[in-house]
Design an enzyme around this catalytic site. Structure first.
Site, PDB file in Angstrom:
ATOM      1  N   GLU A   1       0.878  -1.161  -0.082  1.00  0.00           N
ATOM      2  CA  GLU A   1       0.059  -0.060   0.016  1.00  0.00           C
ATOM      3  C   GLU A   1       0.740   1.409   0.036  1.00  0.00           C
ATOM      4  O   GLU A   1       1.297   1.903  -1.019  1.00  0.00           O
ATOM      5  CB  GLU A   1      -1.105   0.055   1.331  1.00  0.00           C
ATOM      6  CG  GLU A   1      -2.209   0.960   1.198  1.00  0.00           C
ATOM      7  CD  GLU A   1      -3.286   0.712   2.086  1.00  0.00           C
ATOM      8  OE1 GLU A   1      -3.912   1.495   2.252  1.00  0.00           O
ATOM      9  OE2 GLU A   1      -3.236  -0.365   2.706  1.00  0.00           O
TER      10      GLU A   1
ATOM     11  N   GLU B   1      -1.988   0.749  13.401  1.00  0.00           N
ATOM     12  CA  GLU B   1      -3.305   1.205  12.757  1.00  0.00           C
ATOM     13  C   GLU B   1      -4.653   1.009  13.313  1.00  0.00           C
ATOM     14  O   GLU B   1      -5.618   1.884  13.046  1.00  0.00           O
ATOM     15  CB  GLU B   1      -3.299   0.463  11.308  1.00  0.00           C
ATOM     16  CG  GLU B   1      -4.512   0.689  10.364  1.00  0.00           C
ATOM     17  CD  GLU B   1      -4.328  -0.215   9.078  1.00  0.00           C
ATOM     18  OE1 GLU B   1      -4.760   0.457   8.001  1.00  0.00           O
ATOM     19  OE2 GLU B   1      -3.433  -0.970   9.127  1.00  0.00           O
TER      20      GLU B   1
END
Length: 885
Positions: free
Chosen positions: A461, A735
């Site tokens: 990502e 996260e």
């Protein structure tokens, strides 16, 4: 007079070579002039190529982003700047150290084409890196030598076998269809009279390598890897010579490399001496020319610092495992790669694997998804060999090396890599857990500012998500001088917004399966990030440059609401990663996503109106003020009851309503504040917010008088909380609140990073409220010192390297007294609000100490506002004798 002028800077750059600006702004810091009248003017001495040395007087005390006082710099022109301060009675400071500035090439000055060793290649996997070399002669008459380089891919430049500089992964990542940054190399000390060689390593990088999730995309910006290299020599007689270069190429010993995949290097294939004079390149082939006008990108100079290796970490633990495996723990989750040194027989191979955490006594690589992150080195057999990858990057704390030679000491270091930003902010307190959390946030920012602000450094990502940075921008601009990195990224956002007609959810944008629809809290980065930069630096040029992007976003959302102000349909991300959402559905927040959308629309329309006011555009300010009023009224009509309750009745919904000033009266605000505190207490002071609510909840509690509740929430250690990861040994911000579960297992969700800065945005609260240091005017020309002791803390402090110099503040409990210390640089006024005292003390440059009785933090629901606004008669002044009313 002991005053000195220091830290003369050009724009937001440490090294202003090859810049695009013809009239770059200058900043400096005046030190040593603590009390009494300040500087009445400055003198700037500018020595330049095209003119004699001139001294120009700049009237007034301004020392931040001062306009260029001389004629514009021409293409290639170099100038040397010195500054001194002038005081009354003909006194002056000494001259500053010289600062150099040099313009790069104008677009019309590029006279060469791109050269490519690989105009196209199969997409079957990571591809090899290439070597390019060109030999040329330099006469003894050369006074200055410059090399201008623009690249499709990533490259390293060597001159006569030596690195040209220490930057890595150049030119970084921009939206290459729109912008391509060129680098300027000063070769004066690297060239010899006679024959010389330029050598270039070139690989896919962000231009042609795999990017994005869902399998990723190859060749996003083109089929080629290529460089455009222009060598110019300035002779002693003033004549300029452009040197023709005959490029030849061969594949390198890097047999495969990718940002996600890792790098494979076969030392047996490395051609010794390839980058030096006399090497036989007859077996190499000519490069392919690609016309520069076939590519649409604008070529520009640097806006911020390059990416560098900024630190080396030795392992804190080395474990020898079965089958010649060695596991290394570097004690810190980083973005970077390893450098190793060993001796082995020819053809022996080492395999290096990376992971952020250990699960079940093995590297946990599931969170990497398809980013294999494996490096391989094959030995040449020629004695001790030292190697580190060139063109890949990993997020890791742990490394396992398969095949480490028997009987050899493990000689491996981790190399930390990110944009080489100057540190600007610090925080400390009496809580070791809180201090470690702050350090974790600093590391997550470092690891995710690799040329642009990304979400994570490890998996497939690593994208410039807008929602993450709009939440984190206040923290980022306090912790580091990050304006250059953010400004470059904002230019990409604006360019792609203009092309697509909307801000996307990450920039640079990739068509990799994620919705392209506009989303509140994400697209709003177009407004909030430039506004934050302006607040923290005073840079109106950033606002001016980004204003078309800001207004385009607000106009787009206004259209989506049908000009009603109510954004009530379409795709939204909402309060992303609400801890109550199931792992596989991170967008299932308890908060109505359209409440979030309408709240953000009102907020960013209001900010845009303020930006227009700051830029002196009253008609536009009135227009966007009306849009903000319409959205605020729509929010109140749709989501606020007459009794003051807020629909959704969540911590995030209430925090938005309070912090974005969306409630119609103070009575409504009081009701919302009491309900917010009630929800937080009922939730046992555990986190109940995602990306949207997390940066706001503590501020909302303090703003409505619930200081004690805010501290309970801040200092909670059970999951979910800010400090739970710290108790689990985290060295970066996760996260998810529960990326690792309390039993040590990894969250089963496929989206589980251990290095995301977004949920660390609360450190801005630590700086502004716990320690009490916040800007009161753009660029910290005025600073607000307003600490709010509580939570059982016995001391807290913060420091920030502002455009005017270092600002420090701290408080400590001394028995029944709170001692507040403030250190303010010359040219800054501090407005000091002491704990428990609703008056304001105004002080100038110098060190100041205050004492007030200690009062334990308690919830006070009658407190109406976060920022107390006092009438002039309530203000206090600091005199030499002390505080006077």
């Amino acid at each position: 007079m002991t005053a000195t002028v220091a830290a003369v800077r050009v724009e937001h750059l440490e090294r202003a070579i090859g810049i695009s600006e013809a009239e770059p702004r200058l900043s400096w810091i005046l030190r040593g002039a603590r009390r009494g009248p300040g500087a009445i003017a400055y003198e700037l001495e500018i020595a330049r190529d095209s003119d004699a040395t001139r001294v120009m007087r700049i009237e007034g005390p301004d020392s931040v982003l001062v306009r260029w006082p001389a004629a514009p710099l021409q293409s290639r022109e170099r100038a040397t700047v010195r500054v001194r301060a002038l005081f009354g009675d003909d006194a002056h400071s000494s001259w500053s150290e010289p600062t150099h500035v040099e313009r790069g090439l104008d677009a019309a000055d590029w006279a060469v084409d791109f050269v490519s060793p690989s105009p196209s290649a199969p997409r079957s996997g990571p591809r090899p890196a290439h070597l390019l070399r060109a030999q040329f002669d330099v006469p003894a008459t050369v006074r200055r030598a410059r090399l201008y380089v623009a690249a499709h891919g990533v490259y390293d430049l060597e001159v006569n076998g030596a690195p040209a500089e220490d930057a890595v992964l150049q030119p970084g990542w921009t939206s290459f269809r729109h912008r391509l940054r060129a680098q300027t190399f000063e070769l004066d000390d690297l060239l010899d009279a006679g024959s010389n060689v330029l050598g270039i390593w070139l690989a896919d990088g962000w231009y042609r390598g795999r990017l994005g999730f869902n399998g990723g995309l190859w060749d996003v910006y083109g089929d080629d890897v290529a460089v455009m290299v222009q060598l110019e020599l300035l002779h002693g007689d003033g004549s300029l010579e452009r040197v023709p270069l005959d490029w030849r190429t061969s594949e390198s010993a890097i047999t495969a490399t990718g940002l996600y995949e890792g790098e494979s290097y076969d030392a047996r294939r490395h051609p010794l001496g390839w980058n030096q004079v006399g090497f036989d390149d007859s077996s190499w082939v000519p490069t392919t020319n690609l016309a520069r006008d076939a590519f649409s990108a604008t070529i520009e100079g640097p806006a911020g610092p390059p990416v560098r290796v900024v630190e080396d970490l030795a392992p804190v633990a080395v474990e020898r495992r079965l089958h010649r495996r060695v596991r290394l723990d570097f004690g810190q989750n980083i973005s970077g790669r390893v450098s190793l040194r060993a001796t082995a027989t020819r053809g022996h191979q080492l395999t290096v694997r990376h992971a952020e955490v250990i699960e079940n006594d093995e590297l946990c690589v599931r969170p990497l998804r398809t980013a294999s992150s494996i490096d391989r080195y094959t030995f040449s057999g020629d004695g001790p060999e030292t190697w580190e990858p060139r063109f890949t990057l990993h997020g890791f704390r742990y490394v396992e090396i398969d095949g480490w030679p028997d009987g050899q000491e493990v000689d491996v270091v981790a190399r930390v890599i990110h944009s080489d930003m100057r540190r600007a902010g610090w925080f400390s307190s009496s809580s070791a857990l809180l201090d470690q959390f702050h350090e974790n946030v600093v590391w997550s920012m470092r690891d995710n500012f690799v040329d642009l602000p990304t979400d994570c450094p490890q998996r497939d990502e690593r994208l410039g998500w807008t929602g993450d940075i709009q939440a984190f921008a206040p923290a980022a601009t306090f912790l580091y001088e990050s304006t250059g990195v953010l400004r470059s990224w904002l230019r990409d956002l604006a360019a792609e917004q203009q092309e697509f007609g909307s801000v996307r959810n990450f920039h640079p944008w990739l068509e990799c399966g994620f919705p392209a629809d506009p989303a509140a809290g994400w697209g709003d980065a177009a407004v909030l990030v430039p506004w934050t930069i302006y607040e923290r630096t005073g840079d109106l040029a950033v606002l001016d440059e980004q204003l078309p992007s800001m207004t385009a976003w607000v106009d787009q959302v206004d259209e989506l609401t049908g000009r009603t102000g109510l954004w009530a349909d379409g795709f939204q991300l909402g309060d992303w990663l609400d801890p109550q959402a199931p792992p596989e559905r991170p967008g299932d927040s308890a908060t109505d996503p359209y409440l979030v959308a309408t709240a953000y629309h009102a907020h960013t329309a209001s900010i845009t109106a303020r930006a227009c006011e700051a830029l002196g555009r009253p008609a536009l300010a009135q227009k966007y003020g009306a849009v903000a009023d319409r959205a605020r009224h729509a929010f109140q009509a749709e989501y606020v009851t007459s009794s003051g309750r807020v629909v959704s009745d969540t911590v995030t919904a209430l925090s938005l309503a309070i912090c974005f000033d969306l409630l119609p009266t103070d009575a409504h605000r009081g009701v919302a504040g009491r309900r917010l505190a009630e929800l937080v207490r009922d939730g046992d002071h555990l986190i109940r917010t995602g990306f949207i609510g997390t940066p706001l909840v503590c501020d909302a509690l303090v703003a409505t008088g619930s200081v004690d509740t805010a501290y309970h929430l801040l200092l909670q250690t059970r999951c979910p909380s800010w400090l739970f990861p710290v108790t689990m040994g985290a060295t970066t911000v996760w996260e998810r609140w529960d990326s690792m579960l309390p039993d040590g297992s990894v969250n089963p969700g496929e989206m589980t990073s251990f290095n995301h800065y977004a949920l660390g945005a609360v450190v801005d609260f630590l700086h502004r409220i716990v320690a009490g240091l916040a800007p009161a005017a753009p660029g910290y020309e005025r600073v607000r010192i307003a600490p709010r002791p509580g939570g059982g803390l016995t001391h807290a402090s913060a420091a920030h390297l502002s455009p005017y110099g270092m600002i420090r503040t701290g408080w400590r409990r001394d028995g029944a007294t709170v001692v507040v210390e403030v250190d303010v640089p010359f040219g800054v006024e501090a407005e000091v609000e002491l704990p428990g005292d609703d008056r304001t003390v105004r002080v100038g440059g110098g060190s100041h100490t205050f004492q007030v009785p200690y009062r334990a933090a308690a919830d006070d629901p009658t407190m109406p506002r976060l920022w107390n606004i006092h009438s002039p008669e309530d203000r206090l002044e600091m005199s030499e004798e002390g505080v006077t009313a």
